[in-house]
Design a protein around this motif. Structure first.
Motif, PDB file in Angstrom:
ATOM      1  N   ILE A   1       0.882  -1.182   0.000  1.00 25.59           N
ATOM      2  CA  ILE A   1       0.000   0.000   0.000  1.00 25.59           C
ATOM      3  C   ILE A   1       0.912   1.221   0.000  1.00 25.59           C
ATOM      4  N   GLY A   2       0.742   2.071  -1.003  1.00 31.00           N
ATOM      5  CA  GLY A   2       1.682   3.183  -1.154  1.00 31.00           C
ATOM      6  C   GLY A   2       3.066   2.614  -1.380  1.00 31.00           C
ATOM      7  N   ASN A   3       3.994   3.025  -0.557  1.00 33.67           N
ATOM      8  CA  ASN A   3       5.355   2.497  -0.681  1.00 33.67           C
ATOM      9  C   ASN A   3       5.649   1.401   0.335  1.00 33.67           C
ATOM     10  N   ASP A   4       4.624   1.040   1.134  1.00 34.54           N
ATOM     11  CA  ASP A   4       4.864   0.089   2.231  1.00 34.54           C
ATOM     12  C   ASP A   4       4.457  -1.329   1.851  1.00 34.54           C
ATOM     13  N   LEU A   5       5.413  -2.249   1.988  1.00 31.50           N
ATOM     14  CA  LEU A   5       5.049  -3.663   1.886  1.00 31.50           C
ATOM     15  C   LEU A   5       4.305  -3.998   3.173  1.00 31.50           C
ATOM     16  N   VAL A   6       3.032  -4.287   3.023  1.00 35.87           N
ATOM     17  CA  VAL A   6       2.182  -4.440   4.223  1.00 35.87           C
ATOM     18  C   VAL A   6       2.175  -5.887   4.702  1.00 35.87           C
ATOM     19  N   THR A   7       1.942  -6.807   3.798  1.00 35.79           N
ATOM     20  CA  THR A   7       1.996  -8.225   4.190  1.00 35.79           C
ATOM     21  C   THR A   7       2.754  -9.001   3.121  1.00 35.79           C
ATOM     22  N   ASP A   8       3.538  -9.946   3.617  1.00 34.51           N
ATOM     23  CA  ASP A   8       4.273 -10.836   2.728  1.00 34.51           C
ATOM     24  C   ASP A   8       3.842 -12.242   3.124  1.00 34.51           C
ATOM     25  N   GLY A   9       2.907 -12.798   2.372  1.00 31.80           N
ATOM     26  CA  GLY A   9       2.315 -14.067   2.795  1.00 31.80           C
ATOM     27  C   GLY A   9       1.561 -13.818   4.089  1.00 31.80           C
ATOM     28  N   PRO A  10       1.650 -14.757   5.021  1.00 28.81           N
ATOM     29  CA  PRO A  10       0.892 -14.564   6.268  1.00 28.81           C
ATOM     30  C   PRO A  10       1.566 -13.594   7.243  1.00 28.81           C
ATOM     31  N   ILE A  11       2.732 -13.091   6.876  1.00 33.17           N
ATOM     32  CA  ILE A  11       3.487 -12.264   7.831  1.00 33.17           C
ATOM     33  C   ILE A  11       3.193 -10.784   7.603  1.00 33.17           C
ATOM     34  N   ALA A  12       2.693 -10.142   8.681  1.00 31.13           N
ATOM     35  CA  ALA A  12       2.415  -8.702   8.596  1.00 31.13           C
ATOM     36  C   ALA A  12       3.726  -7.937   8.733  1.00 31.13           C
ATOM     37  N   LYS A  13       3.914  -6.965   7.900  1.00 32.45           N
ATOM     38  CA  LYS A  13       5.154  -6.178   7.951  1.00 32.45           C
ATOM     39  C   LYS A  13       4.944  -4.835   8.659  1.00 32.45           C
ATOM     40  N   VAL A  14       3.699  -4.510   8.931  1.00 37.86           N
ATOM     41  CA  VAL A  14       3.388  -3.263   9.649  1.00 37.86           C
ATOM     42  C   VAL A  14       2.380  -3.589  10.751  1.00 37.86           C
ATOM     43  N   ASP A  15       2.162  -2.614  11.641  1.00 32.25           N
ATOM     44  CA  ASP A  15       1.105  -2.780  12.653  1.00 32.25           C
ATOM     45  C   ASP A  15      -0.239  -2.595  11.924  1.00 32.25           C
ATOM     46  N   LEU A  16      -0.924  -3.714  11.707  1.00 34.36           N
ATOM     47  CA  LEU A  16      -2.107  -3.693  10.836  1.00 34.36           C
ATOM     48  C   LEU A  16      -3.199  -2.773  11.372  1.00 34.36           C
ATOM     49  N   ARG A  17      -3.371  -2.818  12.694  1.00 37.06           N
ATOM     50  CA  ARG A  17      -4.466  -2.006  13.229  1.00 37.06           C
ATOM     51  C   ARG A  17      -4.164  -0.515  13.050  1.00 37.06           C
ATOM     52  N   SER A  18      -2.951  -0.161  13.309  1.00 39.90           N
ATOM     53  CA  SER A  18      -2.551   1.232  13.143  1.00 39.90           C
ATOM     54  C   SER A  18      -2.681   1.634  11.666  1.00 39.90           C
ATOM     55  N   TYR A  19      -2.338   0.712  10.782  1.00 37.84           N
ATOM     56  CA  TYR A  19      -2.427   0.983   9.346  1.00 37.84           C
ATOM     57  C   TYR A  19      -3.881   1.177   8.911  1.00 37.84           C
ATOM     58  N   ARG A  20      -4.720   0.329   9.459  1.00 43.33           N
ATOM     59  CA  ARG A  20      -6.158   0.458   9.150  1.00 43.33           C
ATOM     60  C   ARG A  20      -6.676   1.812   9.617  1.00 43.33           C
ATOM     61  N   ARG A  21      -6.249   2.167  10.832  1.00 42.52           N
ATOM     62  CA  ARG A  21      -6.728   3.415  11.437  1.00 42.52           C
ATOM     63  C   ARG A  21      -6.331   4.619  10.569  1.00 42.52           C
ATOM     64  N   ARG A  22      -5.122   4.608  10.050  1.00 46.00           N
ATOM     65  CA  ARG A  22      -4.599   5.798   9.380  1.00 46.00           C
ATOM     66  C   ARG A  22      -4.918   5.832   7.878  1.00 46.00           C
ATOM     67  N   PHE A  23      -4.980   4.670   7.237  1.00 52.29           N
ATOM     68  CA  PHE A  23      -4.985   4.691   5.776  1.00 52.29           C
ATOM     69  C   PHE A  23      -6.192   4.043   5.111  1.00 52.29           C
ATOM     70  N   ILE A  24      -7.040   3.349   5.876  1.00 54.89           N
ATOM     71  CA  ILE A  24      -8.139   2.621   5.233  1.00 54.89           C
ATOM     72  C   ILE A  24      -9.478   3.008   5.857  1.00 54.89           C
ATOM     73  N   GLY A  25     -10.473   3.203   5.003  1.00 54.93           N
ATOM     74  CA  GLY A  25     -11.832   3.441   5.475  1.00 54.93           C
ATOM     75  C   GLY A  25     -12.733   2.304   5.002  1.00 54.93           C
ATOM     76  N   TYR A  26     -13.733   1.973   5.820  1.00 51.36           N
ATOM     77  CA  TYR A  26     -14.599   0.823   5.491  1.00 51.36           C
ATOM     78  C   TYR A  26     -16.052   1.253   5.451  1.00 51.36           C
ATOM     79  N   VAL A  27     -16.744   0.773   4.417  1.00 52.49           N
ATOM     80  CA  VAL A  27     -18.203   0.932   4.380  1.00 52.49           C
ATOM     81  C   VAL A  27     -18.758  -0.457   4.093  1.00 52.49           C
ATOM     82  N   LEU A  28     -19.625  -0.920   4.985  1.00 48.97           N
ATOM     83  CA  LEU A  28     -20.130  -2.286   4.840  1.00 48.97           C
ATOM     84  C   LEU A  28     -21.598  -2.270   4.415  1.00 48.97           C
TER      85      LEU A  28
END
Lengths: 238, 403
Positions: A70-97
């Motif tokens: 996402i952007g310049n950040d490798l976020v996940t490589d296979g099952p391994i998260a490369k960033v703090d996913l929750r923090s990433y969700r909070r800052r960069f992703i919005g959800y509408v269900l």
């Protein structure tokens, strides 16, 4: 709008549930890129893997294999998260269900304000920004109402405001018009388009609703967990 | 934004009712502690107020509050002769139950060694101290007597001349103070028939032995009252209370009296310790266990309530996680509600207790230290009981809101 900046780079995304005889491949080797300001429809029948793709790209489901940037950040490589996913969700992703899923004990304004405050925006600024968003979405007359006092369309617009509150890079929407009539549904889709084009936000919408397909810049079609087609939208409106 | 408060505001009536329920449980816990403190206060009240330095009681016994103690009244005179003793006064105590205005009246009679002791140490709220050697009494207000009321005890009528407050026995009976002579007369009151039978028995005992036949005047004297018969002892008292001269060496007097083989001697603290360890201890343990059980029950109920409240919010918690809320946001939502529930319950218990406890038939003493201790326990069980809800909330996955 700037179509040149890559927001999402998905490479060989695969998700397998269970193992052995119980193994179910929900998504196989899905690759695509999304640019900023793009409004993309994700089509496919039930069980095609649309929701799995959304949860994986939305960082609420782990990959079995593949890489997601996402952007310049490798976020996940296979099952391994490369960033703090929750923090990433909070800052960069919005959800509408499909359902608005507003917090029932908070007013419309507080629901939007909360998304900002948990991202460390000071309360006063958060309130002003939330009001501004609700005004933009035409529900500012309902700011002090609890969710159960709002109509389905109003609830969904508040949910959109919440998704946009932190100016995310990416908005993911899973059947956001399923509970709305056609007029309201179209309004929501057009809202996504104007937000994407005005703010450079990338919007990926999983939908069954073919009535508003002209709103989208691009269409991804999935079937049996595989990305079947990825094309510019020839029916695109104006 | 405080999510806990907003959630409570949304479910105000249910949360309030839950707090009331917890509060009632906590009030019982508070009350149990108060009853225990009341027991101690009632048990040690008299020993504290009467102000004796030493208690001289029947040999081998633990004093009149623990068991029956009988010593001769003339022990007063022997004690007055001991160096360092300023005053020795006989004391009698026993319980009686009579009818008064067609209702049972149970009281603990205290015999004061009038005129040395007129009840100057009693906390009077009305009337006066004992002003005459006979036929007057001071009653505690718990007995429901009024100034001027006349009670018939034995063959005599006694007038209430003073009312005290807060003077009750270990059993919770109100204390009634008489002169020692009156108290003994009430205790050893016999009916006319019993006296006649006793005199007959004396005659028959004398007739069986030589002295009755050789000295007939003995037979005539059997008709006299007991007090007029030198061979028959006067009624015993329960204890003799000793007050020392100012600056007297208490240990020296104690050592002297300990050498007397017909009595046992206790200091004021010794007598109190005997009361607390011997008489109150079992009640203390029983109440303590009951309190512990109630605290555990409160904790379990709070845990279940908080768990249920959390279960109802699981979808919202999943949504909070989806939009990136930190665990601390979710944790504080549950923890703050738990602490608020505990706080409201505690305050409800406190204020309801202020109204309820004075209406209890026995004394309930709520002490600051006990209140503080209970507050700490409530805080601890609030935190502990929220653990189950927090555990459940932490396990919720954000994708549950999508499915």
């Amino acid at each position: 709008m700037s179509g040149s900046t890559i927001t999402i780079d998905a490479l060989g995304l695969t998700k397998v549930y269970g193992s052995g005889n119980a193994e179910v491949v929900a998504m196989r080797d899905v690759s695509f890129t999304l640019s900023s300001g793009e409004v993309v429809a994700l089509l496919g029948p039930s069980g095609a893997g649309k929701s799995t793709l959304l949860t994986v790209v939305g960082l609420i489901n782990t990959l079995t294999s593949g890489k997601l940037t996402i952007g310049n950040d490798l976020v996940t490589d296979g099952p391994i998260a490369k960033v703090d996913l929750r923090s990433y969700r909070r800052r960069f992703i919005g959800y509408v269900l499909q359902k608005a899923n507003l917090i029932p004990f908070l007013t419309a304004l507080e629901n939007v304000q909360l998304a900002l405050e948990i991202n460390d925006v000071p309360a006063r600024t958060a309130r002003a920004r939330a009001l501004e968003l609700l005004q933009y979405l035409g529900v500012d007359h309902r700011v002090d109402n609890l969710p159960h006092m709002l109509s389905g369309g109003e609830q969904q617009r508040v949910a959109v405001a919440r998704a946009l509150a932190n100016r995310p890079r990416l908005v993911l929407a899973d059947e956001p018009t399923a509970a709305l009539d056609s007029v309201r549904g179209r309004q929501v889709m057009e809202l996504f388009r104007s937000v994407a084009h005005e703010h450079g936000t990338t919007v990926l919408v999983a939908t069954h609703d073919h009535r508003a397909l002209d709103v989208f810049d691009r269409i991804l079609e999935m079937e049996d967990g595989v990305l079947q087609s990825d094309h510019r939208n020839s029916e695109k409106a104006g | 934004m405080n999510l806990a408060v907003r959630d409570i505001r949304h479910n105000l009536s249910r949360f309030s009712l839950t707090a009331v329920g917890i509060g009632m449980l906590l009030m019982i816990v508070m009350g149990m502690g108060g009853i225990y403190r009341g027991l101690i206060e009632e048990a040690t009240l008299l020993v504290d107020k009467i102000g004796a330095d030493l208690w001289v009681v029947q040999y081998g016994t633990r004093g009149p509050f623990a068991e029956i103690s009988r010593i001769p009244r003339n022990l007063e005179d022997r004690l007055r002769a001991v160096p360092g003793v300023r005053q020795a006064r006989a004391f009698a105590t026993y319980a009686v139950q009579r009818e008064f205005r067609d209702k049972p009246l149970r009281m603990q009679v205290q015999g004061l060694s009038w005129p040395d002791d007129k009840g100057e140490w009693l906390p009077l709220i009305a009337g006066r101290r004992l002003g005459a050697a006979h036929y007057e009494m001071i009653a505690d207000k718990i007995l429901g007597l009024q100034l001027g009321d006349r009670l018939t005890l034995g063959k005599n009528h006694f007038t209430v001349v003073g009312i005290t407050s807060g003077m009750s026995s270990m059993a919770g009976d109100g204390l009634a103070f008489f002169t020692l002579l009156d108290a003994l007369e009430i205790q050893y009151d016999y009916s006319g028939e019993a006296v006649r039978l006793e005199r007959k028995a004396r005659r028959s005992r004398l007739a069986r032995i030589d002295i009755g036949n050789t000295l007939p005047t003995f037979l005539e004297r059997t008709e006299l009252p007991s007090a007029s018969l030198p061979a028959i002892a006067r009624p015993p008292v329960s204890a003799v209370l000793v007050q020392l001269e100012p600056g007297a060496d208490r240990d020296a007097v104690l050592a002297t009296l300990s050498g007397w083989t017909d009595v046992s001697v206790f200091t004021r603290d010794g007598q109190k310790e005997l009361l607390l360890k011997g008489v109150v201890d079992r009640a203390r343990r029983q109440l303590g266990l009951f309190r512990a059980l109630l605290i555990i029950i409160s904790a379990v109920i709070m845990a279940l309530i908080l768990y249920t409240l959390t279960l109802e919010k699981l979808h919202d918690i999943a949504m909070l996680k989806l939009i990136g809320a930190r665990n601390s946001v979710i944790l504080s939502l549950i923890l703050q509600q738990a602490l608020l529930l505990g706080l409201l319950g505690y305050l409800f218990a406190f204020y309801l207790g202020q109204w309820v406890f004075p209406r209890f038939p026995r004394r309930v003493v709520i002490m600051q230290d006990d209140l503080l201790f209970l507050a700490l326990i409530v805080a601890a069980i609030s935190v502990l009981s929220s653990a189950l809800g927090i555990w459940k909330a932490m396990r919720v996955e954000p994708n549950e809101v999508v499915s």
